[in-house]
Design a protein around this motif. Structure first.
Motif, PDB file in Angstrom:
ATOM      1  N   MET A   1      10.699  36.328  29.174  1.00 41.19           N
ATOM      2  CA  MET A   1      11.571  35.498  29.724  1.00 41.19           C
ATOM      3  C   MET A   1      11.891  34.865  31.310  1.00 41.19           C
ATOM      4  SD  MET A   1      14.301  35.019  26.229  1.00 41.19           S
ATOM      5  CE  MET A   1      14.600  33.928  26.747  1.00 41.19           C
ATOM      6  N   GLU A   2      12.122  34.332  31.374  1.00 43.41           N
ATOM      7  CA  GLU A   2      12.887  33.254  32.867  1.00 43.41           C
ATOM      8  C   GLU A   2      13.940  34.306  33.030  1.00 43.41           C
ATOM      9  OE1 GLU A   2      10.852  33.823  35.641  1.00 43.41           O
ATOM     10  OE2 GLU A   2       8.620  32.380  35.352  1.00 43.41           O
ATOM     11  N   ASP A   6      19.896  31.661  28.405  1.00 47.23           N
ATOM     12  CA  ASP A   6      18.544  32.229  27.047  1.00 47.23           C
ATOM     13  C   ASP A   6      19.056  33.260  27.341  1.00 47.23           C
ATOM     14  OD1 ASP A   6      19.019  29.792  25.925  1.00 47.23           O
ATOM     15  OD2 ASP A   6      17.150  29.093  26.251  1.00 47.23           O
ATOM     16  N   LEU A   7      18.677  34.132  28.453  1.00 43.49           N
ATOM     17  CA  LEU A   7      17.933  35.242  28.535  1.00 43.49           C
ATOM     18  C   LEU A   7      19.315  36.079  28.431  1.00 43.49           C
ATOM     19  CD1 LEU A   7      16.076  37.558  29.754  1.00 43.49           C
ATOM     20  CD2 LEU A   7      16.733  37.314  31.910  1.00 43.49           C
ATOM     21  N   VAL A  46      10.027  38.030  22.031  1.00 38.58           N
ATOM     22  CA  VAL A  46      10.896  36.927  22.317  1.00 38.58           C
ATOM     23  C   VAL A  46      10.131  36.183  23.585  1.00 38.58           C
ATOM     24  CG1 VAL A  46      13.381  35.788  22.783  1.00 38.58           C
ATOM     25  CG2 VAL A  46      13.027  37.914  21.484  1.00 38.58           C
ATOM     26  N   CYS A  47      10.151  34.761  23.150  1.00 34.25           N
ATOM     27  CA  CYS A  47       9.681  34.150  24.641  1.00 34.25           C
ATOM     28  C   CYS A  47      10.195  32.216  24.925  1.00 34.25           C
ATOM     29  CB  CYS A  47       7.911  34.059  24.948  1.00 34.25           C
ATOM     30  SG  CYS A  47       7.671  33.469  23.891  1.00 34.25           S
ATOM     31  N   SER A  48       9.958  31.807  25.840  1.00 36.98           N
ATOM     32  CA  SER A  48      10.515  30.489  25.564  1.00 36.98           C
ATOM     33  C   SER A  48       9.433  29.582  26.103  1.00 36.98           C
ATOM     34  CB  SER A  48      11.545  30.082  26.918  1.00 36.98           C
ATOM     35  OG  SER A  48      10.621  30.467  28.277  1.00 36.98           O
ATOM     36  N   VAL A  66      12.316  30.766  21.509  1.00 38.40           N
ATOM     37  CA  VAL A  66      13.199  30.220  21.756  1.00 38.40           C
ATOM     38  C   VAL A  66      14.213  29.276  22.034  1.00 38.40           C
ATOM     39  CG1 VAL A  66      14.488  33.209  22.432  1.00 38.40           C
ATOM     40  CG2 VAL A  66      14.723  30.506  24.190  1.00 38.40           C
ATOM     41  N   ASP A  67      13.355  28.155  22.529  1.00 36.97           N
ATOM     42  CA  ASP A  67      13.567  26.584  23.101  1.00 36.97           C
ATOM     43  C   ASP A  67      13.093  25.931  21.855  1.00 36.97           C
ATOM     44  OD1 ASP A  67      11.794  27.667  24.380  1.00 36.97           O
ATOM     45  OD2 ASP A  67      12.270  26.921  26.162  1.00 36.97           O
ATOM     46  N   GLU A  68      12.040  25.769  20.798  1.00 35.22           N
ATOM     47  CA  GLU A  68      11.412  25.281  19.875  1.00 35.22           C
ATOM     48  C   GLU A  68      12.909  24.612  19.742  1.00 35.22           C
ATOM     49  OE1 GLU A  68       8.318  27.272  18.366  1.00 35.22           O
ATOM     50  OE2 GLU A  68       7.281  26.888  19.995  1.00 35.22           O
TER      51      GLU A  68
END
Length: 204
Positions: A1-2, A6-7, A46-48, A66-68
């Motif tokens: 993740m960036e 959220d991170l 875990v990714c975006s 996470v952002d789906e």
């Protein structure tokens, strides 16, 4: 993740679940990402949406984006009180070395060591302070930038992805950032170009 809000939530969630995290810089070469994932064999990646393509196919782990919308809907039913206490000897995270002298190796850091760093009495960070988080979370300095202010009741100010320059530091200080961590090399460059960018900071 960036680097993102959220991170921060994901890292806290991993610990609350009684697990350990392995930070992976989304900007790393594909070969390194594949090597790290193959070596640590995670239960979940875990990714975006923006970094999903970085996760190699056939990684052997469940991938959570996470952002789906589907992930957000699933998380809405989670109980806030659902968490597992951690012992000082339990692994908090696994940090992979740079690999400059060979193949990167994972170093398992226990919660006790992380707590010792966060609880260091020499940090001058309190409830009224804001610390700038601009280091990639795959580097250990991010521990200071993230957990020290949160544990002290202060704020974490997240920089956008990418390198932070003197102009950005001035802007962050104007918005209330009181503490910034920079490497010795970065400090020399910034101090040489624009020494006034550190004015107003309580701790560098």
């Amino acid at each position: 993740m960036e680097r993102s809000v959220d991170l921060v939530a994901v890292l806290l969630g991993v610990w609350r679940a009684g697990a350990a995290y392995v930070p992976v810089d989304a900007g790393s070469p594909a070969e390194r990402v594949s090597l790290v994932l193959a070596d640590c064999a995670p239960a979940v990646v875990v990714c975006s949406v923006s970094t999903r393509a970085v996760v190699p196919e056939g990684a052997g782990a469940r991938v959570v984006v996470v952002d789906e919308p589907a992930t957000a809907a699933a998380m809405a039913g989670c109980a806030d009180e659902c968490w597992i206490p951690a012992a000082a000897s339990d692994v908090a995270y696994v940090m992979y070395t740079s690999g400059s002298s060979g193949v990167p190796k994972g170093v398992a850091v226990p919660h006790g060591s992380a707590a010792a760093l966060v609880g260091e009495r020499e940090w001058e960070v309190g409830p009224d302070d804001a610390v700038l988080m601009h280091a990639p979370h795959a580097f250990d300095v991010s521990l200071f930038e993230l957990w020290v202010p949160l544990a002290a009741g202060g704020r974490v100010v997240l920089a956008d992805p990418g390198v932070v320059d003197a102009e950005q530091i001035r802007a962050f200080v104007a918005e209330g950032v009181s503490s910034v961590h920079v490497t010795a090399g970065s400090f020399r460059v910034l101090a040489g170009e624009a020494p006034e960018c550190f004015a107003g900071l309580r701790e560098v």
